[in-house]
Write an enzyme that holds these catalytic residues in place. Structure first.
Site, PDB file in Angstrom:
ATOM      1  N   GLY A 100       0.739  -1.318  -0.049  1.00 22.03           N
ATOM      2  CA  GLY A 100       0.079  -0.104   0.037  1.00 22.03           C
ATOM      3  C   GLY A 100       0.836   1.296  -0.080  1.00 22.03           C
ATOM      4  N   THR A 177      -6.479 -10.564   2.344  1.00 21.15           N
ATOM      5  CA  THR A 177      -5.453 -10.499   3.471  1.00 21.15           C
ATOM      6  C   THR A 177      -6.121 -10.425   4.678  1.00 21.15           C
ATOM      7  OG1 THR A 177      -4.265  -9.424   2.044  1.00 21.15           O
ATOM      8  CG2 THR A 177      -3.767  -9.101   4.223  1.00 21.15           C
ATOM      9  N   LYS A 290      -4.440 -14.868   2.403  1.00 19.11           N
ATOM     10  CA  LYS A 290      -2.965 -14.133   2.650  1.00 19.11           C
ATOM     11  C   LYS A 290      -3.057 -14.042   4.382  1.00 19.11           C
ATOM     12  CE  LYS A 290       0.157 -10.711   1.193  1.00 19.11           C
ATOM     13  NZ  LYS A 290       0.188  -9.713   2.305  1.00 19.11           N
ATOM     14  N   SER A 312       2.138 -15.995   5.281  1.00 24.11           N
ATOM     15  CA  SER A 312       2.792 -14.731   5.302  1.00 24.11           C
ATOM     16  C   SER A 312       2.742 -14.104   6.789  1.00 24.11           C
ATOM     17  CB  SER A 312       2.218 -13.817   4.268  1.00 24.11           C
ATOM     18  OG  SER A 312       2.600 -12.565   4.462  1.00 24.11           O
ATOM     19  N   HIS A 314       3.082 -10.829   7.060  1.00 24.57           N
ATOM     20  CA  HIS A 314       2.908  -9.541   6.420  1.00 24.57           C
ATOM     21  C   HIS A 314       4.376  -8.711   6.647  1.00 24.57           C
ATOM     22  CE1 HIS A 314      -0.495  -6.987   5.673  1.00 24.57           C
ATOM     23  NE2 HIS A 314       0.398  -6.009   5.543  1.00 24.57           N
ATOM     24  N   GLY A 347      10.088 -11.771   3.854  1.00 23.39           N
ATOM     25  CA  GLY A 347      11.560 -12.295   4.037  1.00 23.39           C
ATOM     26  C   GLY A 347      12.206 -12.709   3.010  1.00 23.39           C
TER      27      GLY A 347
HETATM   28  C1  FNR Z   1       2.734  -4.328   2.673  1.00 24.13           C
HETATM   29  N1  FNR Z   1       1.879  -5.654   2.678  1.00 24.13           N
HETATM   30  C2  FNR Z   1       0.752  -5.359   2.428  1.00 24.13           C
HETATM   31  N2  FNR Z   1      -0.136  -6.544   2.286  1.00 24.13           N
HETATM   32  C3  FNR Z   1      -1.458  -6.738   1.741  1.00 24.13           C
HETATM   33  O1  FNR Z   1      -1.883  -7.483   1.487  1.00 24.13           O
HETATM   34  N3  FNR Z   1      -2.014  -5.278   1.520  1.00 24.13           N
HETATM   35  C4  FNR Z   1      -1.174  -4.069   1.580  1.00 24.13           C
HETATM   36  O2  FNR Z   1      -1.835  -3.056   1.217  1.00 24.13           O
HETATM   37  C5  FNR Z   1      -0.042  -4.331   2.000  1.00 24.13           C
HETATM   38  N4  FNR Z   1       0.778  -3.100   2.217  1.00 24.13           N
HETATM   39  C6  FNR Z   1       1.968  -3.278   2.664  1.00 24.13           C
HETATM   40  C7  FNR Z   1       2.784  -1.999   2.857  1.00 24.13           C
HETATM   41  C8  FNR Z   1       4.289  -2.087   3.238  1.00 24.13           C
HETATM   42  C9  FNR Z   1       4.993  -0.830   3.145  1.00 24.13           C
HETATM   43  C10 FNR Z   1       4.945  -3.437   3.218  1.00 24.13           C
HETATM   44  C11 FNR Z   1       6.201  -3.583   3.476  1.00 24.13           C
HETATM   45  C12 FNR Z   1       3.898  -4.606   3.352  1.00 24.13           C
HETATM   46  C13 FNR Z   1       2.566  -6.968   3.157  1.00 24.13           C
HETATM   47  C14 FNR Z   1       3.299  -7.464   1.932  1.00 24.13           C
HETATM   48  O3  FNR Z   1       2.033  -7.833   0.877  1.00 24.13           O
HETATM   49  C15 FNR Z   1       4.145  -8.829   2.234  1.00 24.13           C
HETATM   50  O4  FNR Z   1       3.385  -9.580   2.834  1.00 24.13           O
HETATM   51  C16 FNR Z   1       5.294  -8.284   3.104  1.00 24.13           C
HETATM   52  O5  FNR Z   1       5.736  -6.987   2.125  1.00 24.13           O
HETATM   53  C17 FNR Z   1       6.388  -9.257   3.052  1.00 24.13           C
HETATM   54  O6  FNR Z   1       7.493  -9.108   3.881  1.00 24.13           O
HETATM   55  P1  FNR Z   1       8.793  -8.376   3.251  1.00 24.13           P
HETATM   56  O7  FNR Z   1       9.360  -9.528   2.480  1.00 24.13           O
HETATM   57  O8  FNR Z   1       8.524  -7.168   2.378  1.00 24.13           O
HETATM   58  O9  FNR Z   1       9.551  -8.088   4.542  1.00 24.13           O
END
Ligand code: FNR
Length: 418
Positions: A100, A177, A290, A312, A314, A347
């Site tokens: 996001g 999610t 998710k 996940s 998140h 990760g």
């Molecule tokens: C996310 N993630 C996330 N997931 C989701 O389902 N909807 C969303 O809007 C968001 N927004 C979001 C913003 C930011 C800044 C981050 C870092 C993460 C979670 C994303 O889909 C995912 O699960 C994680 O980013 C995985 O972790 P790593 O590998 O980025 O550390």
């Protein structure tokens, strides 16, 4: 295919001409370079996690405990990293995770990410908290694969509208999610007293939605509250960002009403398994959950006829002290078997991580923060470079481990230590 060697040649021969990659390959340098390109608030939002950020650390530590055991003297001259997912063959087992408020990384935000994914042939997952409406991204993607990620809001009508829009945009799956029914406790954002959505950042899927707009209208006549100098500045910033002209936004109270409506609408903490049929009745698309970490939830998902799972946490942004994502994978794969595809994120920092997840039984993995950093550094090109680097490393790791196809990977390619 030889993605890995082609990418190495491109980089090393570029070096002969004095060129170094603008987007660092090393994960830590990538993050550091992106940090320099972002505002303090932007970087805090993207890099930050919940609490002491121990879940984020666990994501890496748990990957470290799984070690690859290479085999020798196999012909690995030809390798295949493609996978099939929901009836579509993907050139590599990667997707761009829904992230996001990408406008905090780069002004082209989701549009740049969508174009990069399309150019590399991997699916983009449109976040429910995107900075660019899904229709705009979809139009720029041609026939390339895209999915939609849903946050189940307090309005069923809005949920239905978003899902219909996703179908009309050619999305091939709906991801729900489930680990973010409330925002996690994130010290970096709390210390800056900053949440992008309150500044109308990352709410484009809402402000472009007819149902949401109707809900906003009902609030437009409400009082603004005490008018302090800071509140006036915030109102001006909001009026600039919110869809519509600046002057009409200032005159009407729409931006404030929109943000208030978003706060009231976002997420449904009382969501339960009983709600899933509502979605099932409204879409034929595969439904993917998710945020799954427990094998019992995987079993319940099967009972509820869900089509896929994403293991996940998140990226550690929700529950501090949670299980590293890759450690949650084996019991979930065991519970699910071959019945539905299991994906993983949290990760993943390179192709070798993808190799490990696939060897344990994931069908594909989602790239998260690294592509947001590539975006911050070089927009669409930056995201493409990150994807290409991940694919290259996976391809080389595959061959160097003595394997020729990601489909043949198995737990025997790994050993768990410590
Ligand atoms: C996310 N993630 C996330 N997931 C989701 O389902 N909807 C969303 O809007 C968001 N927004 C979001 C913003 C930011 C800044 C981050 C870092 C993460 C979670 C994303 O889909 C995912 O699960 C994680 O980013 C995985 O972790 P790593 O590998 O980025 O550390």
């Amino acid at each position: 295919m030889n993605e890995g060697r082609a990418r190495q040649e491109e980089i090393y021969l570029g070096g002969l001409r004095g060129r170094k990659p603008a987007v660092p390959i090393d994960a830590q340098q990538l993050e550091r370079k992106a940090q320099k390109k972002m505002s303090r608030r932007g970087f805090a939002y993207i890099a930050g996690s919940a609490g002491l950020e121990s879940t984020t650390a666990a994501n890496r530590e748990s990957f470290e405990r799984w070690r690859i055991v290479p085999r020798i003297l196999h012909d690995v001259s030809s390798r295949d990293v493609s996978v099939e997912l929901f009836g579509r063959r993907l050139p590599a087992p990667f997707l761009l995770a829904p992230i996001g408020a990408l406008e905090m990384a780069h002004r082209d935000a989701d549009l740049a990410a969508a174009k990069a994914a399309a150019a590399e042939g991997i699916p983009a997952i449109f976040s429910n908290q995107a900075s660019v409406a899904m229709e705009t991204c979809a139009t720029a993607m041609g026939d390339a694969p895209r999915w939609f990620q849903l946050y189940w809001s307090t309005s069923d009508e809005l949920v239905e509208s978003l899902v219909q829009r996703a179908e009309a945009c050619g999305c091939e799956a709906i991801i729900v999610t489930l680990d973010t029914t409330m925002f996690g406790w994130r010290p970096r954002d709390l210390d800056l007293a900053f949440l992008p959505f309150v500044y109308a950042q990352g709410i484009a899927q809402y402000t472009s939605d007819p149902i949401f707009r109707r809900l906003v209208e009902a609030h437009e006549s409400e009082s603004l509250g005490p008018v302090t100098p800071r509140a006036v500045l915030s109102l001006i910033a909001l009026a600039r960002r919110y869809p519509g002209s600046f002057s009409s936004n200032l005159r009407s109270r729409r931006p404030i009403a929109g943000v208030r409506q978003f706060v009231q609408t976002y997420s449904r903490p009382w969501l339960s398994w009983r709600d899933l049929p509502f979605l099932r009745e409204r879409t034929k698309l595969p439904i993917v959950l998710k945020g799954v970490l427990h094998p019992d939830d995987a079993r319940l998902a099967l009972e509820n006829e869900v089509d896929g799972l994403i293991v996940s946490n998140h990226g550690g942004r929700q529950v501090d002290g949670a299980l590293g994502a890759i450690d949650a994978l084996p019991p979930i794969v065991e519970a699910v078997g071959d019945r539905i595809p299991v994906l993983l994120d949290s990760g993943i920092r390179g192709g070798a991580d993808a190799f490990k997840a696939l060897a344990i039984g994931a069908r594909a993995v989602l790239i998260g923060r690294p592509y947001a950093y590539g975006l911050a550094i070089a927009g669409e090109r930056g995201v493409r470079e990150v994807i290409r680097n991940f694919v290259a490393e996976l391809d080389l790791t595959l061959g160097l481990a003595g394997c020729t196809s990601v489909r043949d990977l198995a737990p025997t390619n790994l050993q768990r230590v410590g």
